[in-house]
Design an enzyme around this catalytic site. Structure first.
Site, PDB file in Angstrom:
ATOM      1  N   LEU A 101       0.888  -1.170   0.000  1.00  0.00           N
ATOM      2  CA  LEU A 101       0.000   0.000   0.000  1.00  0.00           C
ATOM      3  C   LEU A 101       0.921   1.213   0.000  1.00  0.00           C
ATOM      4  CD1 LEU A 101      -2.662  -1.027   2.699  1.00  0.00           C
ATOM      5  CD2 LEU A 101      -2.917  -1.066   0.211  1.00  0.00           C
ATOM      6  N   ASP A 102       0.486   2.280  -0.654  1.00  0.00           N
ATOM      7  CA  ASP A 102       1.305   3.503  -0.661  1.00  0.00           C
ATOM      8  C   ASP A 102       1.464   4.017   0.766  1.00  0.00           C
ATOM      9  OD1 ASP A 102       1.326   3.350  -3.402  1.00  0.00           O
ATOM     10  OD2 ASP A 102      -0.313   4.792  -3.661  1.00  0.00           O
ATOM     11  N   ILE A 103       2.461   4.865   0.946  1.00  0.00           N
ATOM     12  CA  ILE A 103       2.745   5.366   2.301  1.00  0.00           C
ATOM     13  C   ILE A 103       1.534   6.084   2.906  1.00  0.00           C
ATOM     14  CG2 ILE A 103       3.831   7.531   1.490  1.00  0.00           C
ATOM     15  CD1 ILE A 103       5.926   6.987   3.830  1.00  0.00           C
ATOM     16  N   LYS A 187      -4.760   5.702  -7.802  1.00  0.00           N
ATOM     17  CA  LYS A 187      -4.449   7.131  -8.002  1.00  0.00           C
ATOM     18  C   LYS A 187      -4.325   7.444  -9.491  1.00  0.00           C
ATOM     19  CE  LYS A 187      -2.274   7.605  -3.538  1.00  0.00           C
ATOM     20  NZ  LYS A 187      -1.082   7.308  -2.786  1.00  0.00           N
TER      21      LYS A 187
END
Ligand code: URA
Length: 244
Positions: A101-103, A187
């Site tokens: 997962l992205d930060i 995104k």
């Protein structure tokens, strides 16, 4: 399995620590104090005790973490990896995050040392579905939703059809279900229809649902049922049950 391997794979003792513990007479197998860390044991059959407490064998470990923002989903040697949110035994036992997962993305992360299962779940062939709650920066028009649901050309790949369910009282909040796991995928999909993402939370990974009683940063072991279900996970957007 060697006794020292048994302890190291549980993340409890390194080989050297096991040797030291054996030397102190702290470890017994079926009631007999062992004399060597290289003794062979059957973890499924023998009863192993250390300092008077039984050590139970688990071949694999499975945890769910409610990832907070600000942590990276890797095992790299950084202060802010998600592994730092767990007791160190899990990393020592070879656990790692299954997928990334992205930060700034929060929510469900499966942590396991079952490499074969992780490989299967992350394989593009399996089309494991993932549901995310999102808030975007700009209202999503009906046409944008159909673009996302038909597949978007993102230059290096065309995304598989997603499922989008908007919150009835909002044109920016909803749930999106995808079956791929490309870098920054949601995104990028949202950017292609002219919106940014303000908030992204994974709420389901295959059959595994985020336990909403876990606060961000909290974790728990999976139940037997959750382990069985995730092992049998094979889902696609079309078969998907409603996410919430
Ligand atoms: N899609 C993204 O863009 N980011 C994530 O963290 C997960 C899916």
């Amino acid at each position: 399995m060697r006794l020292d391997k048994f302890f190291s794979s549980l993340g409890l003792l390194s080989r050297r620590e096991c040797a030291a513990s054996v030397k102190k007479g702290e470890i017994s197998v079926d009631g007999i104090t062992v004399a060597s860390p290289s003794v062979h044991i059957d973890p499924e059959k023998n009863e192993i005790f250390m300092r008077g407490e039984q050590v139970l064998w688990k071949k694999h470990m499975y945890l769910m973490l409610n990832k907070p923002a600000g942590y990276v989903s890797s095992t790299e040697d950084s202060e802010r990896t998600v592994m730092k949110l767990l007791p160190p035994e899990y990393e020592k036992a070879g656990c790692f995050p299954c997928g990334r997962l992205d930060i700034d993305t929060v929510g469900l992360l499966l942590i396991t040392n079952d490499g074969a299962l992780a490989h299967e779940l992350l394989s593009p062939r399996r089309h494991v579905s993932k549901a995310y709650r999102f808030k975007c920066t700009d209202p999503l028009a009906e046409e944008s939703i159909s673009v996302l649901e038909n597949g978007v050309d993102l230059g290096d790949f065309v995304s598989a059809p997603a499922k989008v369910r908007m919150n009835p009282s909002s044109d920016t909040d909803g749930i999106i279900i995808i079956t791929e796991g490309k870098f920054h995928q949601i995104k990028r999909m949202l950017a292609s229809v002219g919106s940014g993402i303000e908030f992204l939370e994974r709420i389901r990974f295959g059959s595994l649902e985020l336990d909403e009683t876990l606060d961000r940063g909290q974790w728990r072991e999976l139940t037997e049922k959750e382990i069985e279900d995730i092992r049998n996970t094979r889902s696609s957007v079309e078969q998907d049950k409603p996410a919430n």
